[in-house]
Design a protein around this motif. Structure first.
Motif, PDB file in Angstrom:
ATOM      1  N   CYS A   1       5.529 -29.378  -8.713  1.00 30.13           N
ATOM      2  CA  CYS A   1       6.119 -30.243  -7.655  1.00 30.13           C
ATOM      3  C   CYS A   1       5.421 -31.747  -7.621  1.00 30.13           C
ATOM      4  N   LEU A   2       4.058 -31.790  -7.996  1.00 30.69           N
ATOM      5  CA  LEU A   2       3.427 -33.105  -8.186  1.00 30.69           C
ATOM      6  C   LEU A   2       4.240 -33.793  -9.423  1.00 30.69           C
ATOM      7  N   ASN A   3       4.470 -32.725 -10.418  1.00 38.44           N
ATOM      8  CA  ASN A   3       4.825 -33.533 -11.818  1.00 38.44           C
ATOM      9  C   ASN A   3       6.206 -34.066 -11.295  1.00 38.44           C
ATOM     10  N   SER A   4       7.005 -33.316 -10.760  1.00 37.23           N
ATOM     11  CA  SER A   4       8.359 -33.805 -10.511  1.00 37.23           C
ATOM     12  C   SER A   4       8.619 -34.701  -9.380  1.00 37.23           C
ATOM     13  N   GLY A   5       7.144 -35.169  -8.667  1.00 32.49           N
ATOM     14  CA  GLY A   5       7.653 -35.903  -7.500  1.00 32.49           C
ATOM     15  C   GLY A   5       8.113 -35.442  -6.236  1.00 32.49           C
ATOM     16  N   ASP A   6       8.014 -34.156  -6.387  1.00 27.77           N
ATOM     17  CA  ASP A   6       8.384 -33.594  -4.911  1.00 27.77           C
ATOM     18  C   ASP A   6       7.413 -33.812  -3.752  1.00 27.77           C
TER      19      ASP A   6
ATOM     20  N   VAL B   1       3.323 -35.738  -3.547  1.00 29.80           N
ATOM     21  CA  VAL B   1       2.477 -36.758  -4.180  1.00 29.80           C
ATOM     22  C   VAL B   1       1.046 -36.310  -3.737  1.00 29.80           C
ATOM     23  N   ALA B   2       0.098 -36.593  -4.496  1.00 32.72           N
ATOM     24  CA  ALA B   2      -1.275 -36.537  -4.063  1.00 32.72           C
ATOM     25  C   ALA B   2      -1.729 -37.902  -3.276  1.00 32.72           C
TER      26      ALA B   2
ATOM     27  N   LEU C   1       4.878 -34.434   1.078  1.00 32.73           N
ATOM     28  CA  LEU C   1       6.055 -34.066   0.672  1.00 32.73           C
ATOM     29  C   LEU C   1       6.779 -35.557   0.437  1.00 32.73           C
ATOM     30  N   THR C   2       7.505 -35.747  -0.521  1.00 37.52           N
ATOM     31  CA  THR C   2       8.130 -36.751  -0.794  1.00 37.52           C
ATOM     32  C   THR C   2       9.616 -36.791  -0.229  1.00 37.52           C
ATOM     33  N   SER C   3      10.290 -37.994  -0.313  1.00 42.22           N
ATOM     34  CA  SER C   3      11.804 -37.568   0.319  1.00 42.22           C
ATOM     35  C   SER C   3      12.492 -36.782  -0.809  1.00 42.22           C
ATOM     36  N   VAL C   4      12.348 -36.642  -2.103  1.00 42.68           N
ATOM     37  CA  VAL C   4      12.899 -35.839  -3.000  1.00 42.68           C
ATOM     38  C   VAL C   4      12.587 -34.632  -2.603  1.00 42.68           C
TER      39      VAL C   4
ATOM     40  N   PHE D   1      15.321 -27.962 -11.043  1.00 39.74           N
ATOM     41  CA  PHE D   1      14.521 -28.855 -10.788  1.00 39.74           C
ATOM     42  C   PHE D   1      14.216 -29.808 -11.833  1.00 39.74           C
TER      43      PHE D   1
ATOM     44  N   GLN E   1      14.832 -33.823 -11.973  1.00 42.50           N
ATOM     45  CA  GLN E   1      13.444 -34.758 -12.090  1.00 42.50           C
ATOM     46  C   GLN E   1      13.571 -36.196 -12.470  1.00 42.50           C
TER      47      GLN E   1
ATOM     48  N   ARG F   1      14.911 -40.323 -10.078  1.00 43.32           N
ATOM     49  CA  ARG F   1      14.320 -40.394  -8.701  1.00 43.32           C
ATOM     50  C   ARG F   1      13.308 -39.514  -8.773  1.00 43.32           C
ATOM     51  N   SER F   2      13.080 -38.407  -9.207  1.00 48.51           N
ATOM     52  CA  SER F   2      11.926 -37.534  -9.085  1.00 48.51           C
ATOM     53  C   SER F   2      10.711 -37.921  -9.674  1.00 48.51           C
ATOM     54  N   HIS F   3      10.726 -38.987 -10.667  1.00 44.86           N
ATOM     55  CA  HIS F   3       9.525 -39.266 -11.440  1.00 44.86           C
ATOM     56  C   HIS F   3       8.508 -39.789 -10.536  1.00 44.86           C
ATOM     57  N   PRO F   4       7.065 -39.303 -10.846  1.00 50.17           N
ATOM     58  CA  PRO F   4       6.250 -39.560  -9.846  1.00 50.17           C
ATOM     59  C   PRO F   4       5.847 -41.078  -9.422  1.00 50.17           C
TER      60      PRO F   4
ATOM     61  N   ALA G   1       9.204 -42.205  -7.421  1.00 50.80           N
ATOM     62  CA  ALA G   1       8.831 -41.404  -6.238  1.00 50.80           C
ATOM     63  C   ALA G   1       7.718 -42.355  -5.509  1.00 50.80           C
TER      64      ALA G   1
ATOM     65  N   ASP H   1       8.341 -43.979  -1.967  1.00 53.28           N
ATOM     66  CA  ASP H   1       7.322 -43.576  -0.640  1.00 53.28           C
ATOM     67  C   ASP H   1       6.421 -44.528  -0.218  1.00 53.28           C
ATOM     68  N   LYS H   2       5.617 -45.221  -1.146  1.00 54.15           N
ATOM     69  CA  LYS H   2       4.444 -45.929  -0.688  1.00 54.15           C
ATOM     70  C   LYS H   2       4.968 -47.471  -0.885  1.00 54.15           C
TER      71      LYS H   2
END
Lengths: 209, 664
Positions: free
Chosen positions: A74-79, A81-82, A91-94, B316, B320, B323-326, B329, B333-334
């Protein structure tokens, strides 16, 4: 292979803790997933139906390799974030979007009841108390005493757990259908036991918070 | 017929060399090769290094067996025959699987005028890998087994050795080697096992070995006849009881009515039993059907789960990018760019705009959305959820039916048990009820009477046979007692001196004949010590070793070369008795006999005194600590072993002062 159940559990718990406490630590996700699994057993689910396993670490914390892999994914896919060091997650919006989708899946939805009940205990009990109480759970307690990792939900510990749950069922009666009630009663009982044990061993009071 | 009294001397092995290959517990020494000079060969090792294994392997090389400590001695041939299989169990944990083929023992020894050299596979029963028999003086080859089959070599070896030892059979040799010439980890005590001691006396003290064999056979035959007498009597009594019931029934109308009622009751019980059995069968069938369905559903769920996990993974990964790329994202988000570090709502909206337009915010390339996975995932999910629900229901049905089957089983068992009990209690009456024919009934009664008569006859025959054999055995016992009286002149002083040098008490031994057989009674300072508990365990060990030494002296007094194998004897003796035990061993050795001894490395007085009295000339110390890995504790404290060994070696190197010889 990614475990759909562990992924769903990780996202749902992260979301739930986020709403109650702010960001979630990875250890808390494991803790509440294990509590949720125990609550499913309280409602007579066979332990194997949870579809992934747990081990008790030597510090008494529950840990699941499947959950850990799912969180990493989930961290890798952006679901997730740390957001802080060490390992505080958000939890991200994704991730939110995926969680909403997964909540609608019939093979995952039966778990929601237990995951939400486990996280709801945070409404009435501090997380530190829950952590301390869980250290007295029949599977985790031996890991602390022996200072070595143990497989959970096996053998004598599982029998002892069923005994606990029988007693809790008798205590709460009809209210057992609101899972938060037996969960809170059981955790309070475990915490009380922890406090007594600690007092007996060292004369000090168990702290929580 | 009764014994011929003879001057009886045995020739037991004088060991020269022993080699062990691939005994895996000696991990640092794939080949152990030791030579035995005259006197004491002391193998010193720490706990768990395989000292007992060494002696067991040595005896295995010579005799082909390892004694099973659980096996009770019945007779010499049976002991040998039934002990053969135990070697496999014994060596199983001591030899790794990879070494099983290569593991072997080789031994060289002299018996009488012949030298034997042989090799045995550790896991090969009744066979030898090599055999060479030579004349011990000239060296001429008497038998080279190279061209014989392994089994034939063993046969030739066994017969040659028994003959040369002065015995009738190889099993007698094996018996003596294990029960007299070895004091091993079994701690088997002769003085307190009359059965074994009697046979030892026949072979060592008494008559010739053929008669010893006959006495052994007679003892076993008497026991068998005795068992048959009891068995026939039991059968006759049981039949008499049945006969009595039948006769009562025949003689009484009331009893006949009772028989009828019992027959009806029996029929009802049988119907009940059949119904219960039928219910069990039906419940089994129902359970099997549901189990089959459960198995099918399990397979279906497993397949769907696998498909589901793949679809989930695809879902999943499909979502990815981008939009799902860290980094993306994080920007959303930030509101912070993970590449250049710019921050603010502008960053978020710029990235979001690009994404809305299906353009990669980083390289500006057009983004093509992958196929929507959720629909496929949803479809499989629906099937999986349904299948899981069915599986859960089937699982519950299986459990319910298993519980139901258990209940039926218990009911069937109860009724079967009632039928069984009923039939046992009323067997004769039920037979009558079935027969319903007076002639047949009388025939049954006559048949019972005949059977009883026949059984009592057989019992009488066996009783007579037993008494005949007892009579014959008594003659052998008489001869043994007579022969003991002659042997006493050599045996008793030897034993008394050896034992007194250890215990410091006046000891006496006399032979005693009872109905159960001949035994030796030990008396200590005029107090009969027939029960074990009157001597401490360790004292008993050494008194028993003294008995063996005296027997060896008696049977080998001409040759004086026989060898006694002793496994870690020190036990729990106090320092004074340890010292005395050392003297006792030294005395035996200084009279020309040999000892192969295993011992724990410590500064026990036994070893020190033995070393001091025997010196380099009569004692050889072999260190075992380099044969295998030491434990962590042993490694940490290894200096203690070195100190202890040095002390023993120093004692061996001191010139012994003129010692008062205890042994006259």
């Amino acid at each position: 292979m990614l475990s759909p159940e562990a992924t769903f559990d990780a996202l749902l718990i992260a979301d739930s803790i986020q709403q109650k406490l702010g960001d979630a630590a990875e250890g808390e996700i494991h803790l509440f997933a294990y509590l949720a699994c125990l609550l499913s057993i309280f409602e007579k689910w066979p332990a194997s139906l949870w579809l992934y396993t747990f081990a008790g670490l030597q510090n008494g914390a529950p840990f699941s390799a499947e959950l850990h892999n799912s969180i990493a994914s989930c961290l890798n896919s952006g679901d997730l974030v740390a957001v802080a060091i060490p390992d505080t997650l958000r939890l991200t919006s994704v991730g939110c979007e995926k969680l909403t989708f997964m909540r609608g899946l019939g093979s995952l939805s039966p778990r929601t009841r237990y995951l939400e009940a486990a996280c709801s205990t945070l409404r009435s009990l501090p997380v530190g108390l829950i952590r301390t109480a869980m250290g007295m759970e029949p599977g985790l307690r031996p890991a602390i005493i022996a200072r070595s990792a143990r497989s959970l939900l096996t053998g004598a510990a599982l029998d002892q757990l069923y005994d606990h749950f029988d007693a809790v069922s008798k205590t709460v009666g009809n209210q057992a259908r609101h899972l938060i009630i037996p969960a809170s009663v059981w955790l309070s009982y475990l915490f009380d036991t922890a406090r007594k044990t600690d007092r007996m061993l060292s004369g000090t009071e168990v702290q929580h918070g | 017929m009764p014994a011929t009294l003879v001057e009886h001397q045995l020739h037991m092995p004088r060991l020269r060399r022993f080699r062990i290959d691939r005994m895996s517990i000696y991990s640092k020494k794939p080949t152990v090769d030791v030579s035995f000079a005259s006197g004491v060969f002391c193998l010193a090792g720490a706990n768990g290094l395989g000292k007992s294994t060494f002696l067991a392997a040595l005896n295995y090389a010579i005799t082909g067996i390892v004694p099973d400590p659980e096996r009770k001695f019945e007779s010499v041939p049976e002991y040998y025959a039934y002990s053969k299989d135990f070697a496999d169990n014994y060596f199983d944990g001591r030899v790794n699987d990879a070494d099983r083929e290569a593991a072997e023992v080789t031994v060289e020894f002299v018996v009488g005028s012949k030298s034997f050299a042989l090799t045995r596979g550790i896991f090969e029963r009744d066979s030898l890998r090599s055999l060479l028999i030579t004349d011990s003086k000239s060296g001429d080859v008497l038998l080279n087994g190279a061209k014989l089959t392994p089994r034939h070599r063993e046969e030739r070896y066994a017969s040659a050795l028994a003959r040369e030892a002065g015995l009738t059979s190889f099993d007698q040799f094996v018996f003596l080697q294990h029960f007299v010439f070895t004091f091993d980890e079994r701690r088997h005590l002769l003085f307190w096992d009359q059965r074994v001691l009697e046979q030892v006396l026949y072979l060592c003290v008494g008559i010739n070995s053929a008669d010893a064999h006959r006495a052994d056979t007679l003892r076993r035959d008497i026991e068998k006849a005795d068992s048959l007498v009891r068995n026939y009597q039991w059968q006759a009594t049981a039949l008499t009881d049945k006969l009595k019931q039948l006769e009562e029934v025949v003689e009484s109308d009331v009893a006949a009515d009772r028989a009828y009622r019992l027959a009806v009751e029996h029929r009802d019980l049988l119907r009940e039993r059949d119904a219960a059995t039928s219910a069990v069968i039906k419940a089994q069938e129902r359970k099997q059907d549901v189990e089959l369905s459960f198995a099918q559903l399990t397979g279906q769920v497993a397949t769907l789960t696998s498909e589901y996990e793949e679809a989930f993974q695809e879902y999943f990964s499909a979502r990815q990018a981008p939009r799902s790329h860290p980094l993306v994202a994080a920007a959303l988000d930030k509101a912070q760019c993970g590449i250049c570090g710019a921050a603010g709502d502008d960053v978020r909206s710029a990235v979001d705009r690009k994404l809305q337009s299906n353009i990669c915010p980083f390289c500006q390339s057009p983004v093509v959305e992958k196929a929507k996975a959720p629909e496929a995932l949803k479809k499989i999910d629906k099937e999986l959820a349904g299948a899981r629900e069915k599986l859960r229901n089937a699982g519950e049905r299986v459990q319910r039916l298993a519980a139901e089957l258990k209940t039926f089983d218990e009911m069937a068992l109860k009724i079967a048990s009632r039928v069984d009990r009923f039939e046992r209690e009323h067997s004769s009456v039920l037979n009558l009820a079935e027969v319903k024919n007076p002639t047949a009934l009388h025939r049954t009664i006559t048949g019972y009477r005949e059977q009883i008569e026949s059984l009592l006859k057989k019992k009488e025959t066996q009783r007579e046979r037993r008494e005949e054999k007892k009579k014959e055995l008594r003659q052998y016992q008489k001869d043994l007692v007579k022969q003991y009286a002659d042997a006493e002149e050599v045996f008793l002083p030897a034993f008394r001196n050896l034992a007194q040098s250890f215990l410091g008490l006046d000891l006496d031994v006399h032979i005693d004949t009872k109905a159960s057989g001949v035994s030796l009674i030990l008396t200590v300072t005029d107090t009969a010590r027939r029960e074990q508990y009157q001597l401490s365990e360790s004292q008993r060990f050494f008194v028993d070793i003294a008995l063996r030494m005296a027997l060896i002296e008696l049977t080998s007094r001409e040759e004086r070369t026989a060898c006694l194998l002793i496994d870690t004897p020190e036990g729990a003796l106090d320092i004074a008795y340890e010292s005395r035990a050392g003297e006792m061993f030294a005395d035996f050795v200084l009279h020309g006999f040999n000892i192969i001894l295993t011992a724990n490395i410590n500064t026990s007085r036994l070893l020190l005194n033995l070393a001091r009295l025997c010196g380099n000339k009569h004692m050889h110390l072999s260190r075992m600590t380099s044969w295998t890995e030491l434990s962590e504790v042993q490694t940490q404290e290894e200096h203690l072993f070195i100190e202890a060994l040095s002390a023993i070696e120093a004692a061996m190197n001191t010139v012994p002062s003129p010692q008062k010889r205890v042994h006259a």
